[in-house]
Write a protein that holds these residues in place. Structure first.
Motif, PDB file in Angstrom:
ATOM      1  N   GLY A   1     -32.430 -37.041 -10.313  1.00 42.30           N
ATOM      2  CA  GLY A   1     -31.337 -37.468 -11.187  1.00 42.30           C
ATOM      3  C   GLY A   1     -30.467 -38.568 -10.614  1.00 42.30           C
ATOM      4  N   GLY A   2     -30.800 -39.040  -9.392  1.00 44.96           N
ATOM      5  CA  GLY A   2     -29.975 -40.077  -8.756  1.00 44.96           C
ATOM      6  C   GLY A   2     -30.127 -41.443  -9.411  1.00 44.96           C
ATOM      7  N   PHE A   3     -29.105 -42.299  -9.228  1.00 42.14           N
ATOM      8  CA  PHE A   3     -29.143 -43.650  -9.798  1.00 42.14           C
ATOM      9  C   PHE A   3     -29.423 -44.714  -8.743  1.00 42.14           C
ATOM     10  CE2 PHE A   3     -26.607 -41.559 -13.138  1.00 42.14           C
ATOM     11  CZ  PHE A   3     -27.359 -41.953 -14.234  1.00 42.14           C
ATOM     12  N   ASP A   4     -29.477 -44.297  -7.480  1.00 35.62           N
ATOM     13  CA  ASP A   4     -29.675 -45.282  -6.420  1.00 35.62           C
ATOM     14  C   ASP A   4     -31.171 -45.571  -6.296  1.00 35.62           C
ATOM     15  OD1 ASP A   4     -29.532 -46.948  -4.309  1.00 35.62           O
ATOM     16  OD2 ASP A   4     -28.635 -45.504  -2.913  1.00 35.62           O
ATOM     17  N   ILE A   5     -31.627 -46.596  -7.044  1.00 31.45           N
ATOM     18  CA  ILE A   5     -33.051 -46.901  -7.047  1.00 31.45           C
ATOM     19  C   ILE A   5     -33.308 -48.291  -6.484  1.00 31.45           C
ATOM     20  CG2 ILE A   5     -33.623 -45.341  -8.949  1.00 31.45           C
ATOM     21  CD1 ILE A   5     -33.553 -47.746 -10.842  1.00 31.45           C
TER      22      ILE A   5
ATOM     23  N   ALA B   1     -39.642 -47.447 -14.479  1.00 32.42           N
ATOM     24  CA  ALA B   1     -38.305 -47.460 -15.084  1.00 32.42           C
ATOM     25  C   ALA B   1     -38.272 -48.583 -16.111  1.00 32.42           C
ATOM     26  CB  ALA B   1     -37.247 -47.691 -14.011  1.00 32.42           C
ATOM     27  N   ARG B   2     -37.338 -48.542 -17.022  1.00 33.57           N
ATOM     28  CA  ARG B   2     -37.209 -49.622 -17.991  1.00 33.57           C
ATOM     29  C   ARG B   2     -35.922 -50.404 -17.791  1.00 33.57           C
ATOM     30  NH1 ARG B   2     -42.018 -49.008 -20.982  1.00 33.57           N
ATOM     31  NH2 ARG B   2     -41.597 -51.201 -21.422  1.00 33.57           N
ATOM     32  N   ALA B   3     -35.010 -49.883 -16.987  1.00 33.35           N
ATOM     33  CA  ALA B   3     -33.705 -50.529 -16.842  1.00 33.35           C
ATOM     34  C   ALA B   3     -33.100 -50.181 -15.486  1.00 33.35           C
ATOM     35  CB  ALA B   3     -32.773 -50.066 -17.952  1.00 33.35           C
ATOM     36  N   TYR B   4     -32.122 -50.987 -15.065  1.00 33.75           N
ATOM     37  CA  TYR B   4     -31.447 -50.742 -13.786  1.00 33.75           C
ATOM     38  C   TYR B   4     -30.708 -49.413 -13.773  1.00 33.75           C
ATOM     39  CZ  TYR B   4     -32.250 -55.522 -12.157  1.00 33.75           C
ATOM     40  OH  TYR B   4     -32.812 -56.697 -11.731  1.00 33.75           O
ATOM     41  N   HIS B   5     -30.314 -48.921 -14.950  1.00 30.81           N
ATOM     42  CA  HIS B   5     -29.521 -47.691 -14.952  1.00 30.81           C
ATOM     43  C   HIS B   5     -30.368 -46.443 -15.188  1.00 30.81           C
ATOM     44  CE1 HIS B   5     -29.520 -48.933 -19.231  1.00 30.81           C
ATOM     45  NE2 HIS B   5     -29.650 -47.634 -19.418  1.00 30.81           N
ATOM     46  N   ASP B   6     -31.696 -46.589 -15.159  1.00 27.64           N
ATOM     47  CA  ASP B   6     -32.538 -45.391 -15.287  1.00 27.64           C
ATOM     48  C   ASP B   6     -32.330 -44.497 -14.072  1.00 27.64           C
ATOM     49  OD1 ASP B   6     -33.496 -46.224 -17.664  1.00 27.64           O
ATOM     50  OD2 ASP B   6     -35.561 -46.597 -17.001  1.00 27.64           O
TER      51      ASP B   6
END
Ligand SMILES: Nc1nc2c(ncn2[C@@H]2O[C@H](COP(=O)(O)OP(=O)(O)OP(=O)(O)O)[C@@H](O)[C@H]2O)c(=O)[nH]1
Ligand SMILES: [Zn+2]
Ligand SMILES: [Zn+2]
Ligand SMILES: [Zn+2]
Lengths: 276, 110
Positions: B90-94, B79-84
């Motif tokens: 497609g989830g944002f909980d990473i 990933a490149r960012a917290y919001h990837d």
């Protein structure tokens, strides 16, 4: 050397190298830097003077914020042992941290025993505003410093009678970047964002919103005059931090403050119940 | 500009580990999600090392690209960012596995 925590004071280099143990692992020097991911290198070379001696590589593997993190752990233990719920308020300058605190302290005063640590680069204006509510406050001037660190909090907290506190607020320096990197030993970072700053702040300053457990969306009394889209802002905050709690308030009119007080009272109950 | 604070810490960690030897090179691991700008570290390196065991040393910064795990479907990805978002679901909980490092990796001393 500081007598409260035994650490070298800020800016002073420690020169006592006579440790009784070896805390580094020497190995012969190779040039194959292997690391996670496909990292690229930045080099900042100086012409190396010709060396008579052999170069040795010392593997260090030490977190650069190690000292801060250890002092933060000390603070956290200290606060937990007294059952104190501690919050680190962070935001850009002027989002309303001090106004939020003033109202909170006036409305909770009497029921909850509070104290405030005020971080500010130069002035004690905020500390005076807090003192006017009758709550004890300790001012920290960071000078050119852009954030509070755990060491400052350790010393500031030493001025309070911790056994008589339920709730400790730390108002950080107005800055959405640097304070994100410094653990102070708080239970939660609370990011205060005001609706005049634009709904995309969480994406522009992702570290802060990722590090915070709560986002206070302040100045909602101004929404009728703005094009700010609350839903869009919520969505962006949840993208950088799916677990963030979002509370919409007006620290000026008092609207929405009930949810903030409910969240505080839950946190205080948890902190009290975990008291050693 | 807390890169200045960071660099002062680097110097003090290096001096402790060098135990009196002159340091010729310092290698740092800096995660892309650490919030630190490598250029700003390089900018203040000379002024922070002046008069220390590190004076004249070279600075190497290894940038570590984020590796994350999706908490929804457990997929691993870069990933490149917290919001990837997760490329699988497609989830944002990473969860960040690598990429937040801020570490003195090694020193060369003479
Ligand atoms: N309309 C409106 N104005 C507010 C609200 N909260 C704060 N303000 C105003 O916003 C300005 C800044 O508020 P402060 O509380 O000083 O902000 P701060 O975050 O403490 O600022 P720094 O400590 O300088 O970072 C003041 O003029 C406040 O009166 C609010 O809910 N609504
Ligand atoms: Zn100290
Ligand atoms: Zn303030
Ligand atoms: Zn997924």
């Amino acid at each position: 050397m500081c007598t409260t925590c035994g650490c070298p004071t800020v800016g002073e280099h420690s020169h006592d190298h006579d440790h009784g143990h070896d805390h580094s692992h020497d190995h012969t020097h190779t040039h194959d830097d292997h690391h996670h991911g496909d990292g690229h290198h930045h080099h900042h070379e100086h012409p190396t003077p010709s060396q008579a001696g052999q170069t040795r590589t010392i593997s260090v593997e030490t977190d650069i914020l190690d000292r801060n993190n250890r002092l933060a752990a000390t603070n956290r233990l200290l606060f937990a042992s007294q059952g104190i719920f501690t919050l680190n308020l962070v935001s850009s300058p002027g989002s309303g941290k001090t106004t939020l605190l003033e109202r909170t302290l006036r409305e909770l005063g009497g029921k909850v025993r509070c104290a405030v640590i005020e971080g500010d680069q130069q002035t004690d204006n905020d500390a005076q505003r807090i003192a006017a509510t009758g709550v004890q406050v300790k001012q920290i001037n960071t000078g050119a410093g852009c954030h509070l660190d755990a060491h400052m909090i350790l010393h500031a907290a030493a001025d309070f009678d911790l056994a008589s506190l339920d709730l400790l607020f730390i108002e950080n320096v107005g800055n959405l970047v640097c304070p994100a990197s410094f653990d102070l030993g708080e239970n939660h970072k609370v990011a205060v964002l005001s609706v005049t700053e634009g709904e995309d702040k969480p994406l522009k300053y992702p570290h802060m919103f990722h590090a915070a457990d709560v986002m206070i969306l302040n100045k909602i009394d101004l929404l009728p005059h703005l094009t700010f889209e609350v839903d869009k802002c919520r969505e962006m905050a949840l993208r950088v931090n799916p677990n963030i709690t979002i509370i919409e308030v007006s620290a000026q009119t008092g609207e929405g403050m009930d949810r903030w007080y409910a969240w505080l009272s839950q946190g205080m109950a948890d902190a009290r119940s975990k008291k050693a | 500009m807390h890169e200045l604070t960071i660099m002062k810490n680097v110097v003090s960690i290096c001096e402790q580990n060098a135990a009196g030897s002159r340091v010729t090179s310092v290698t740092l691991d800096v995660g892309e999600l650490s919030g630190i700008v490598p250029g700003a570290l390089e900018f203040c390196f000379d002024s922070c090392t002046k008069g220390t065991l590190l004076e004249g040393a070279s600075l190497k910064i290894i940038i570590i690209e984020p590796q994350v795990r999706c908490n929804g479907c457990k997929a691993l990805f870069g990933a490149r960012a917290y919001h990837d978002s997760c490329p699988e679901c497609g989830g944002f909980d990473i969860e960040i596995l690598f990429g937040e490092e801020l570490r003195v990796k090694e020193l060369e001393v003479v």
